[in-house]
Write a protein that holds these residues in place. Structure first.
Motif, PDB file in Angstrom:
ATOM      1  N   PRO A  41       0.818  -1.221   0.000  1.00 61.01           N
ATOM      2  CA  PRO A  41       0.000   0.000   0.000  1.00 61.01           C
ATOM      3  C   PRO A  41       0.847   1.264   0.000  1.00 61.01           C
ATOM      4  CG  PRO A  41      -0.118  -1.101   2.137  1.00 61.01           C
ATOM      5  CD  PRO A  41       0.663  -2.003   1.224  1.00 61.01           C
ATOM      6  N   ALA A  42       0.322   2.306  -0.627  1.00 60.89           N
ATOM      7  CA  ALA A  42       0.977   3.617  -0.630  1.00 60.89           C
ATOM      8  C   ALA A  42       0.471   4.467   0.526  1.00 60.89           C
ATOM      9  CB  ALA A  42       0.701   4.335  -1.950  1.00 60.89           C
ATOM     10  N   SER A  43      -0.653   4.062   1.112  1.00 57.97           N
ATOM     11  CA  SER A  43      -1.198   4.738   2.286  1.00 57.97           C
ATOM     12  C   SER A  43      -2.004   3.704   3.073  1.00 57.97           C
ATOM     13  CB  SER A  43      -2.075   5.921   1.885  1.00 57.97           C
ATOM     14  OG  SER A  43      -3.214   5.491   1.172  1.00 57.97           O
ATOM     15  N   LEU A  44      -2.191   3.985   4.361  1.00 60.47           N
ATOM     16  CA  LEU A  44      -2.898   3.056   5.237  1.00 60.47           C
ATOM     17  C   LEU A  44      -3.942   3.774   6.068  1.00 60.47           C
ATOM     18  CD1 LEU A  44       0.136   1.087   6.694  1.00 60.47           C
ATOM     19  CD2 LEU A  44      -1.633   0.153   5.206  1.00 60.47           C
ATOM     20  N   ALA A  45      -5.075   3.121   6.256  1.00 57.13           N
ATOM     21  CA  ALA A  45      -6.099   3.635   7.160  1.00 57.13           C
ATOM     22  C   ALA A  45      -5.568   3.577   8.588  1.00 57.13           C
ATOM     23  CB  ALA A  45      -7.366   2.789   7.035  1.00 57.13           C
ATOM     24  N   MET A  46      -5.945   4.550   9.410  1.00 57.29           N
ATOM     25  CA  MET A  46      -5.523   4.578  10.817  1.00 57.29           C
ATOM     26  C   MET A  46      -6.100   3.365  11.543  1.00 57.29           C
ATOM     27  SD  MET A  46      -3.972   5.773  13.417  1.00 57.29           S
ATOM     28  CE  MET A  46      -3.257   7.221  12.697  1.00 57.29           C
ATOM     29  N   PRO A  47      -5.260   2.574  12.217  1.00 57.15           N
ATOM     30  CA  PRO A  47      -5.760   1.369  12.867  1.00 57.15           C
ATOM     31  C   PRO A  47      -6.371   1.573  14.260  1.00 57.15           C
ATOM     32  CG  PRO A  47      -3.386   1.417  12.985  1.00 57.15           C
ATOM     33  CD  PRO A  47      -3.812   2.616  12.177  1.00 57.15           C
ATOM     34  N   VAL A  48      -6.476   2.807  14.736  1.00 58.98           N
ATOM     35  CA  VAL A  48      -7.138   3.072  16.017  1.00 58.98           C
ATOM     36  C   VAL A  48      -8.218   4.122  15.776  1.00 58.98           C
ATOM     37  CG1 VAL A  48      -6.868   3.869  18.396  1.00 58.98           C
ATOM     38  CG2 VAL A  48      -5.065   2.499  17.330  1.00 58.98           C
ATOM     39  N   GLU A  71      10.061  -1.982  16.352  1.00 56.65           N
ATOM     40  CA  GLU A  71       9.712  -2.325  14.964  1.00 56.65           C
ATOM     41  C   GLU A  71       8.267  -1.969  14.647  1.00 56.65           C
ATOM     42  OE1 GLU A  71      10.814  -6.449  14.445  1.00 56.65           O
ATOM     43  OE2 GLU A  71      12.873  -5.862  13.999  1.00 56.65           O
ATOM     44  N   GLY A  72       7.875  -0.753  14.990  1.00 62.02           N
ATOM     45  CA  GLY A  72       6.526  -0.279  14.698  1.00 62.02           C
ATOM     46  C   GLY A  72       6.329   1.085  15.307  1.00 62.02           C
ATOM     47  N   VAL A  73       5.061   1.473  15.415  1.00 62.08           N
ATOM     48  CA  VAL A  73       4.701   2.724  16.079  1.00 62.08           C
ATOM     49  C   VAL A  73       3.699   2.409  17.170  1.00 62.08           C
ATOM     50  CG1 VAL A  73       5.184   4.239  14.113  1.00 62.08           C
ATOM     51  CG2 VAL A  73       2.902   3.259  14.362  1.00 62.08           C
ATOM     52  N   ASP A  74       3.719   3.215  18.224  1.00 63.71           N
ATOM     53  CA  ASP A  74       2.759   3.078  19.308  1.00 63.71           C
ATOM     54  C   ASP A  74       1.708   4.165  19.139  1.00 63.71           C
ATOM     55  OD1 ASP A  74       4.120   0.931  20.408  1.00 63.71           O
ATOM     56  OD2 ASP A  74       5.344   2.208  21.705  1.00 63.71           O
ATOM     57  N   ILE A  75       0.450   3.741  19.121  1.00 63.99           N
ATOM     58  CA  ILE A  75      -0.665   4.661  18.916  1.00 63.99           C
ATOM     59  C   ILE A  75      -1.476   4.673  20.211  1.00 63.99           C
ATOM     60  CG2 ILE A  75      -2.672   5.207  17.504  1.00 63.99           C
ATOM     61  CD1 ILE A  75      -1.314   3.491  15.251  1.00 63.99           C
ATOM     62  N   PHE A  76      -1.362   5.764  20.969  1.00 64.25           N
ATOM     63  CA  PHE A  76      -1.993   5.870  22.280  1.00 64.25           C
ATOM     64  C   PHE A  76      -3.454   6.287  22.145  1.00 64.25           C
ATOM     65  CE2 PHE A  76       2.482   6.019  23.029  1.00 64.25           C
ATOM     66  CZ  PHE A  76       2.638   5.292  24.208  1.00 64.25           C
ATOM     67  N   ALA A  77      -4.290   5.649  22.962  1.00 65.36           N
ATOM     68  CA  ALA A  77      -5.722   5.934  22.982  1.00 65.36           C
ATOM     69  C   ALA A  77      -6.286   5.353  24.271  1.00 65.36           C
ATOM     70  CB  ALA A  77      -6.416   5.304  21.768  1.00 65.36           C
ATOM     71  N   PRO A  78      -7.467   5.785  24.689  1.00 62.16           N
ATOM     72  CA  PRO A  78      -8.054   5.225  25.901  1.00 62.16           C
ATOM     73  C   PRO A  78      -8.256   3.711  25.772  1.00 62.16           C
ATOM     74  CG  PRO A  78      -9.209   7.225  25.260  1.00 62.16           C
ATOM     75  CD  PRO A  78      -8.280   6.870  24.128  1.00 62.16           C
ATOM     76  N   ARG A  79      -8.075   3.011  26.893  1.00 63.76           N
ATOM     77  CA  ARG A  79      -8.324   1.566  26.933  1.00 63.76           C
ATOM     78  C   ARG A  79      -9.731   1.299  26.380  1.00 63.76           C
ATOM     79  NH1 ARG A  79      -5.745  -1.960  29.676  1.00 63.76           N
ATOM     80  NH2 ARG A  79      -4.943  -0.428  31.168  1.00 63.76           N
ATOM     81  N   GLY A  80      -9.835   0.276  25.548  1.00 63.77           N
ATOM     82  CA  GLY A  80     -11.121  -0.109  24.989  1.00 63.77           C
ATOM     83  C   GLY A  80     -11.460   0.547  23.659  1.00 63.77           C
ATOM     84  N   HIS A 153      -2.139   1.492  24.594  1.00 69.06           N
ATOM     85  CA  HIS A 153      -1.786   1.858  23.222  1.00 69.06           C
ATOM     86  C   HIS A 153      -1.815   0.614  22.333  1.00 69.06           C
ATOM     87  CE1 HIS A 153       2.122   0.568  24.889  1.00 69.06           C
ATOM     88  NE2 HIS A 153       2.477   0.266  23.630  1.00 69.06           N
ATOM     89  N   LEU A 154      -1.836   0.861  21.048  1.00 63.72           N
ATOM     90  CA  LEU A 154      -1.669  -0.188  20.049  1.00 63.72           C
ATOM     91  C   LEU A 154      -0.246  -0.094  19.528  1.00 63.72           C
ATOM     92  CD1 LEU A 154      -2.705  -2.359  17.996  1.00 63.72           C
ATOM     93  CD2 LEU A 154      -3.116  -0.428  16.440  1.00 63.72           C
TER      94      LEU A 154
END
Length: 187
Positions: A41-48, A71-80, A153-154
């Motif tokens: 892919p040239a772009s990706l949908a946000m996974p959170v 080996e990735g990125v951490d995407i912080f968001a509220p639990r759940g 986070h994811l």
């Protein structure tokens, strides 16, 4: 003109194969064939859900102890908060183990593997072999595995033929493709 019995059998087999290929039980095989033929892919949908790409810090390659790199990125968001598939694909694994804790692996375009880790919970009935699309719910944000005790986070990573590579530019590319003023989750 008369057809031989072999020619009739060949025609019948072709019709049977075409019929079978279109049946629901062949969905995974059709998707696997498509994924193998797709480019990365040239772009990706946000996974959170609800997180803007601009809020994701570039942590790819950061040191993690003396012997490994992030080996990735951490995407912080509220639990759940819902974790979504960033690509079309086939769920390869749904498991709890190692550093990632509760995790989901998805085989995506160009047969790259997408890794979703530290989940609090998996989507109900999610199982290996399931076909997913961008936006399919895989689970919820948490802090399992070696993230225990950190902010929920994811951890999202992509593994291509050459190993792990940074997903953040692809997440930002999708955000840049969104028309100005368009409604987005969290933008």
């Amino acid at each position: 003109m008369r057809l031989s019995i072999w020619a009739l059998l060949l025609v019948a087999a072709a019709y049977a194969g075409a019929w079978a290929w279109q049946q629901p039980f062949m969905e995974r095989a059709r998707m696997g064939w498509r994924l193998a033929r797709m480019p990365p892919p040239a772009s990706l949908a946000m996974p959170v859900r609800g997180v803007a790409a601009a809020r994701v810090a570039d942590t790819f390659g950061a040191p993690r102890g003396a012997d490994r790199r992030h080996e990735g990125v951490d995407i912080f968001a509220p639990r759940g908060t819902e974790v979504l598939s960033a690509t079309p694909g086939i769920v390869g694994a749904v498991r709890q183990s190692g550093l990632g804790g509760r995790q989901v692996w998805v085989l995506g375009p160009a047969r790259e593997r997408h890794y979703y880790a530290h989940l609090d919970a998996w989507a109900p009935a999610l199982a290996p072999g399931e076909v997913v699309w961008p936006g399919s719910v895989l689970g919820t944000v948490g802090d399992t595995g070696n993230a225990r005790g950190t902010s929920p986070h994811l951890h999202y990573g992509i593994y291509g033929a050459g190993g792990a590579y940074d997903p953040l530019p692809l997440l930002r590319a999708a955000a840049a493709d969104t028309p100005a003023g368009a409604a987005t989750d969290g933008d």
